[in-house]
Design an enzyme around this catalytic site. Sequence first.
Site, PDB file in Angstrom:
ATOM      1  N   GLY A   1     -12.903 -11.570  29.214  1.00 24.66           N
ATOM      2  CA  GLY A   1     -12.945 -13.029  29.278  1.00 24.66           C
ATOM      3  C   GLY A   1     -12.402 -13.474  30.618  1.00 24.66           C
ATOM      4  O   GLY A   1     -11.734 -12.699  31.306  1.00 24.66           O
TER       5      GLY A   1
ATOM      6  N   CYS B   1     -10.926  -5.039  29.154  1.00 24.03           N
ATOM      7  CA  CYS B   1     -10.656  -5.986  30.245  1.00 24.03           C
ATOM      8  C   CYS B   1      -9.641  -7.056  29.802  1.00 24.03           C
ATOM      9  O   CYS B   1      -8.497  -6.737  29.549  1.00 24.03           O
ATOM     10  CB  CYS B   1     -11.959  -6.580  30.754  1.00 24.03           C
ATOM     11  N   TYR B   2     -10.072  -8.311  29.630  1.00 21.57           N
ATOM     12  CA  TYR B   2      -9.116  -9.325  29.154  1.00 21.57           C
ATOM     13  C   TYR B   2      -8.504  -8.895  27.828  1.00 21.57           C
ATOM     14  O   TYR B   2      -7.316  -9.107  27.575  1.00 21.57           O
ATOM     15  CB  TYR B   2      -9.812 -10.682  28.996  1.00 21.57           C
TER      16      TYR B   2
ATOM     17  N   HIS C   1     -15.118  -1.659  31.953  1.00 24.24           N
ATOM     18  CA  HIS C   1     -16.108  -2.081  30.951  1.00 24.24           C
ATOM     19  C   HIS C   1     -16.965  -0.909  30.482  1.00 24.24           C
ATOM     20  O   HIS C   1     -17.966  -0.590  31.118  1.00 24.24           O
ATOM     21  CB  HIS C   1     -17.015  -3.166  31.538  1.00 24.24           C
TER      22      HIS C   1
ATOM     23  N   GLU D   1     -19.033  -0.864  28.164  1.00 27.30           N
ATOM     24  CA  GLU D   1     -20.341  -1.312  27.658  1.00 27.30           C
ATOM     25  C   GLU D   1     -21.387  -1.448  28.757  1.00 27.30           C
ATOM     26  O   GLU D   1     -22.581  -1.567  28.488  1.00 27.30           O
ATOM     27  CB  GLU D   1     -20.185  -2.650  26.918  1.00 27.30           C
TER      28      GLU D   1
ATOM     29  N   SER E   1     -46.052 -17.415  13.648  1.00 24.62           N
ATOM     30  CA  SER E   1     -46.536 -17.847  14.957  1.00 24.62           C
ATOM     31  C   SER E   1     -47.287 -16.732  15.660  1.00 24.62           C
ATOM     32  O   SER E   1     -47.980 -16.961  16.638  1.00 24.62           O
ATOM     33  CB  SER E   1     -45.344 -18.267  15.824  1.00 24.62           C
ATOM     34  N   GLY E   2     -47.120 -15.510  15.165  1.00 24.82           N
ATOM     35  CA  GLY E   2     -47.717 -14.377  15.872  1.00 24.82           C
ATOM     36  C   GLY E   2     -46.736 -13.785  16.874  1.00 24.82           C
ATOM     37  O   GLY E   2     -47.005 -12.766  17.489  1.00 24.82           O
ATOM     38  N   GLY E   3     -45.577 -14.430  17.043  1.00 25.41           N
ATOM     39  CA  GLY E   3     -44.518 -13.878  17.890  1.00 25.41           C
ATOM     40  C   GLY E   3     -43.811 -12.753  17.138  1.00 25.41           C
ATOM     41  O   GLY E   3     -44.014 -12.577  15.930  1.00 25.41           O
ATOM     42  N   VAL E   4     -42.972 -11.999  17.844  1.00 22.13           N
ATOM     43  CA  VAL E   4     -42.339 -10.824  17.239  1.00 22.13           C
ATOM     44  C   VAL E   4     -41.454 -11.200  16.042  1.00 22.13           C
ATOM     45  O   VAL E   4     -41.556 -10.598  14.967  1.00 22.13           O
ATOM     46  CB  VAL E   4     -41.448 -10.101  18.275  1.00 22.13           C
ATOM     47  N   ASP E   5     -40.596 -12.192  16.219  1.00 22.64           N
ATOM     48  CA  ASP E   5     -39.599 -12.470  15.184  1.00 22.64           C
ATOM     49  C   ASP E   5     -40.230 -12.931  13.866  1.00 22.64           C
ATOM     50  O   ASP E   5     -39.920 -12.391  12.803  1.00 22.64           O
ATOM     51  CB  ASP E   5     -38.588 -13.519  15.672  1.00 22.64           C
ATOM     52  N   SER E   6     -41.124 -13.908  13.957  1.00 21.95           N
ATOM     53  CA  SER E   6     -41.697 -14.396  12.692  1.00 21.95           C
ATOM     54  C   SER E   6     -42.590 -13.326  12.081  1.00 21.95           C
ATOM     55  O   SER E   6     -42.680 -13.210  10.854  1.00 21.95           O
ATOM     56  CB  SER E   6     -42.437 -15.721  12.879  1.00 21.95           C
ATOM     57  N   SER E   7     -43.232 -12.503  12.905  1.00 22.88           N
ATOM     58  CA  SER E   7     -44.101 -11.456  12.364  1.00 22.88           C
ATOM     59  C   SER E   7     -43.298 -10.416  11.598  1.00 22.88           C
ATOM     60  O   SER E   7     -43.663 -10.023  10.491  1.00 22.88           O
ATOM     61  CB  SER E   7     -44.861 -10.753  13.494  1.00 22.88           C
TER      62      SER E   7
ATOM     63  N   LYS F   1     -32.790  -8.457  19.416  1.00 23.04           N
ATOM     64  CA  LYS F   1     -34.235  -8.361  19.666  1.00 23.04           C
ATOM     65  C   LYS F   1     -34.739  -6.918  19.653  1.00 23.04           C
ATOM     66  O   LYS F   1     -35.774  -6.621  19.055  1.00 23.04           O
ATOM     67  CB  LYS F   1     -34.538  -8.999  21.028  1.00 23.04           C
TER      68      LYS F   1
END
Length: 511
Positions: free
Chosen positions: A55, A82-83, A169, A171, A223-229, A367
């Site tokens: 942070g 870190c922080y 870090h 990550e 919608s044909g997008g990834v998430d809704s599909s 995602k």
Amino acid sequence: MQHETVLVIDFGGQYNQLIARRVRENKVYCEILPYTVDLDKIRKKNPKGIIFTGGPNSAYLEDSPKISTEIFEMGVPILGICYGDQLIAHLLGGKVEKGDNQHKEYGKTKIEYGESILYDGVDSDQVWMSHTDYISSAPEGFVVTSKTADCPIASMEDTKRNIYGVQFHPEVEHTIDGDKILSNFLYKVCKVKGDWTTTSFIDDKVKEIKEKIGDKRALCALSGGVDSSVAAVLVHRAIGDNLTCIFVDHGLLRKNEGDDVERIFKEKFNMNLIRVNAEDRFLGKLKGVTEPEKKRKIIGEEFIRVFEEESHKLGRMEYLVQGTIYPDVVESGLGDSATIKSHHNVGGLPEDVDFQEIVEPLRELFKDEVRNIGLELGIEEGLIFRHPFPGPGLGIRVIGEVTKEKCDILREADAVYMDELRKAGLYREIWQAFATLPDVKTVGVMGDERTYAYLVGLRAVASSDGMTSDWYKIPYEVLEKISSRIINECDGVNRVVYDITSKPPGTIEWE
Ligand code: XMP
């Protein structure tokens, strides 16, 4: 099934989501909670481990983000980054000081690791540092386990209480063995088994949805997008024909997109899909409108109207399926409570459609996890890895007034562009690419003829979340091929330009 859980306590670090993703990549379920979280809530989640993020603040200042020291008495292993590391030092009686030029570090740094379970199997001595303050003295009970030229306490630990802190870090990719260090924390300190996998997720979710929805009915705006599909296919697996999807084709989609959606969901997955062909309706509303915000508003409102009309025909549905994903939940700051995408007007929740409850099967996922689940569910790669596409579609890529003629020209040009990016092996590397059609005609010459035709703009960006982006450096040879193919194959176009604006100051879309 209750998964083993690790909690990431967010102190405002820019890498908070990255930490959570790294934990998940290690097959451990992980949630991000704000530092203001109630300790009882933490206890209820029964975490296997807790990670404090970095942070921008100074731990020794009165009003910097803190957490109650009771957290150290829960008997749950803690890793501060870190922080987070400095905060542990500060809260437990060590000393954090403002770094002078000598103690500040930024970027790739050489480290000298000492003995620690975190460093089992670690070879590289390169870490990523980004700090001004530094720990000048570790709290009682802690031993120092690494140092760098400028940082006397690059990590510390109290193995009795299972509290660890690293100034660097782990990550971030530039900490070469960062993933090993995180995995050591998870598997050797927190002693997790690693039960978070795509298969276990799908099985659990399907069971959960079955129990929740039972034999009631659910509706999904696809919608044909990834998430809704992915959300739709997952719910379909759980409740089959009790799910109905409405796909509003507003005529502002990319080439073949509407037919693809129909083929995949209706034919391959055998889903109840209602495709509403509403091109004329949308283009009618957009006639004569040139102002971008007005166009967005018209498309958004019309979308909701069409969706409502169709859903009313179906009678009352008890559930509405939404493709909300974890970054939406974290960014909206709502944590556990229900959230609805508000940023994007199209695909949003119609206000006066009557539902008992919203089902958001992907709200815990990032995602890349959604993509993996989609692949495992058998959705084709072409859809899963398709670039993001805005709800208003070509309505904001045809600049100025939207007409069918312009949409058709743009669809062709965009398809050629995508085809060449795929052939050059660049499509998946680029975060988002598309063609636009500014309302501009320019003079050209073809054969011996003067031409006066449209200009096509090409955009391609590198980004990780769309919030900021850099323009993507497509090799000249590829650009050349794209340009000549567009001019040869797309009637009505005689010039192609490439957009070299980053975001900020530009936006990704042109409108
Ligand atoms: P901008 O143009 O704001 O876009 O830099 C950032 C990302 O968001 C997408 N975008 C939208 N997505 N509805 C959506 O679903 C919208 O109204 C919308 N506007 C922009 C854009 O394509 C990019 O990925």
